[in-house]
Design a protein around this motif. Structure first.
Motif, PDB file in Angstrom:
ATOM      1  N   HIS A  15     -13.069 -44.968  23.110  1.00  0.00           N
ATOM      2  CA  HIS A  15     -12.732 -43.568  22.839  1.00  0.00           C
ATOM      3  C   HIS A  15     -12.823 -43.237  21.351  1.00  0.00           C
ATOM      4  CE1 HIS A  15     -11.595 -42.927  26.965  1.00  0.00           C
ATOM      5  NE2 HIS A  15     -10.820 -43.983  26.913  1.00  0.00           N
ATOM      6  N   VAL A  16     -13.934 -43.646  20.734  1.00  0.00           N
ATOM      7  CA  VAL A  16     -14.176 -43.318  19.330  1.00  0.00           C
ATOM      8  C   VAL A  16     -15.565 -42.709  19.185  1.00  0.00           C
ATOM      9  CG1 VAL A  16     -12.657 -45.079  18.359  1.00  0.00           C
ATOM     10  CG2 VAL A  16     -15.028 -45.641  18.798  1.00  0.00           C
ATOM     11  N   GLY A  17     -15.732 -41.913  18.174  1.00  0.00           N
ATOM     12  CA  GLY A  17     -17.022 -41.362  17.815  1.00  0.00           C
ATOM     13  C   GLY A  17     -17.390 -41.891  16.443  1.00  0.00           C
ATOM     14  N   GLY A  18     -18.495 -41.411  15.920  1.00  0.00           N
ATOM     15  CA  GLY A  18     -18.908 -41.855  14.595  1.00  0.00           C
ATOM     16  C   GLY A  18     -20.315 -41.402  14.286  1.00  0.00           C
ATOM     17  N   GLU A  19     -20.876 -42.005  13.262  1.00  0.00           N
ATOM     18  CA  GLU A  19     -22.232 -41.659  12.840  1.00  0.00           C
ATOM     19  C   GLU A  19     -23.234 -42.351  13.753  1.00  0.00           C
ATOM     20  OE1 GLU A  19     -25.213 -42.098   9.021  1.00  0.00           O
ATOM     21  OE2 GLU A  19     -23.133 -42.711   8.830  1.00  0.00           O
ATOM     22  N   ALA A  20     -24.127 -41.586  14.361  1.00  0.00           N
ATOM     23  CA  ALA A  20     -25.158 -42.140  15.235  1.00  0.00           C
ATOM     24  C   ALA A  20     -26.265 -42.713  14.359  1.00  0.00           C
ATOM     25  CB  ALA A  20     -25.709 -41.063  16.152  1.00  0.00           C
ATOM     26  N   LEU A  21     -26.425 -44.012  14.367  1.00  0.00           N
ATOM     27  CA  LEU A  21     -27.422 -44.645  13.511  1.00  0.00           C
ATOM     28  C   LEU A  21     -28.824 -44.540  14.083  1.00  0.00           C
ATOM     29  CD1 LEU A  21     -25.446 -47.829  12.441  1.00  0.00           C
ATOM     30  CD2 LEU A  21     -25.773 -45.720  11.172  1.00  0.00           C
ATOM     31  N   PHE A  22     -29.035 -45.041  15.317  1.00  0.00           N
ATOM     32  CA  PHE A  22     -30.368 -45.004  15.907  1.00  0.00           C
ATOM     33  C   PHE A  22     -30.294 -45.188  17.403  1.00  0.00           C
ATOM     34  CE2 PHE A  22     -29.540 -49.412  14.895  1.00  0.00           C
ATOM     35  CZ  PHE A  22     -29.979 -50.099  15.993  1.00  0.00           C
ATOM     36  N   LYS A  23     -31.431 -44.884  18.058  1.00  0.00           N
ATOM     37  CA  LYS A  23     -31.616 -45.126  19.485  1.00  0.00           C
ATOM     38  C   LYS A  23     -32.771 -46.112  19.642  1.00  0.00           C
ATOM     39  CE  LYS A  23     -30.276 -40.465  20.789  1.00  0.00           C
ATOM     40  NZ  LYS A  23     -30.699 -39.198  21.411  1.00  0.00           N
ATOM     41  N   ILE A  24     -32.638 -47.012  20.594  1.00  0.00           N
ATOM     42  CA  ILE A  24     -33.692 -47.986  20.850  1.00  0.00           C
ATOM     43  C   ILE A  24     -33.891 -48.096  22.351  1.00  0.00           C
ATOM     44  CG2 ILE A  24     -32.090 -49.939  20.806  1.00  0.00           C
ATOM     45  CD1 ILE A  24     -34.307 -51.535  19.375  1.00  0.00           C
ATOM     46  N   TRP A  25     -35.143 -48.267  22.774  1.00  0.00           N
ATOM     47  CA  TRP A  25     -35.442 -48.409  24.196  1.00  0.00           C
ATOM     48  C   TRP A  25     -36.613 -49.327  24.392  1.00  0.00           C
ATOM     49  CZ3 TRP A  25     -36.049 -44.033  21.355  1.00  0.00           C
ATOM     50  CH2 TRP A  25     -37.348 -43.555  21.158  1.00  0.00           C
TER      51      TRP A  25
END
Length: 129
Positions: free
Chosen positions: A119-129
């Motif tokens: 239940h925390v948020g923050g800075e979205a660094l990157f997405k990988i797939w």
């Protein structure tokens, strides 16, 4: 100018070229990101090499049975020029659950799934797939 983006592109280029390893300069942030990628199966192993000022991280790339890399794409979400922050409710699955979102939270570097559980948020660094 962006060491995280440089690391991600280095890993993706090594995977696309069929190389077994990628070398990136060491930092605590990059090392924790690499450990998350290893835990999620995108990397086989993460090893710290070197001494004092000449430290490197050796990343072993994971391939499928048909020699295709497990990493198909990488997208940097938050950049030095434009920071992107996600709250607890903003964290959504990437590519219908086939991808991974990595966040920098007050509880450390977490995946999107772990951030929802904590239940925390923050800075979205990157997405990988």
């Amino acid at each position: 100018m962006d060491p995280i983006a440089d690391m991600l592109v280095n890993i993706k280029n090594a995977a696309t070229a069929g190389k077994p390893f990628a070398l990136v300069p060491y930092s605590k942030l990059k090392f924790s990101i690499a450990n998350i990628l290893m835990n999620e199966g995108y990397l086989k192993s993460v090893t710290k090499r070197g001494k004092k000022a000449k430290k490197w991280i050796e990343l072993e790339v994971t391939y499928n049975n048909d020699k295709k890399p497990k990493i198909n794409g990488v997208a940097r979400v938050s950049r030095p020029s434009k920071r992107v922050y996600y709250g607890t409710g903003d964290v959504r699955p990437v590519r219908n659950g086939f991808g991974l979102l990595v966040l920098s939270t007050p509880k450390g570097i977490l995946t999107g799934k772990d951030a929802r559980k904590e239940h925390v948020g923050g800075e979205a660094l990157f997405k990988i797939w």
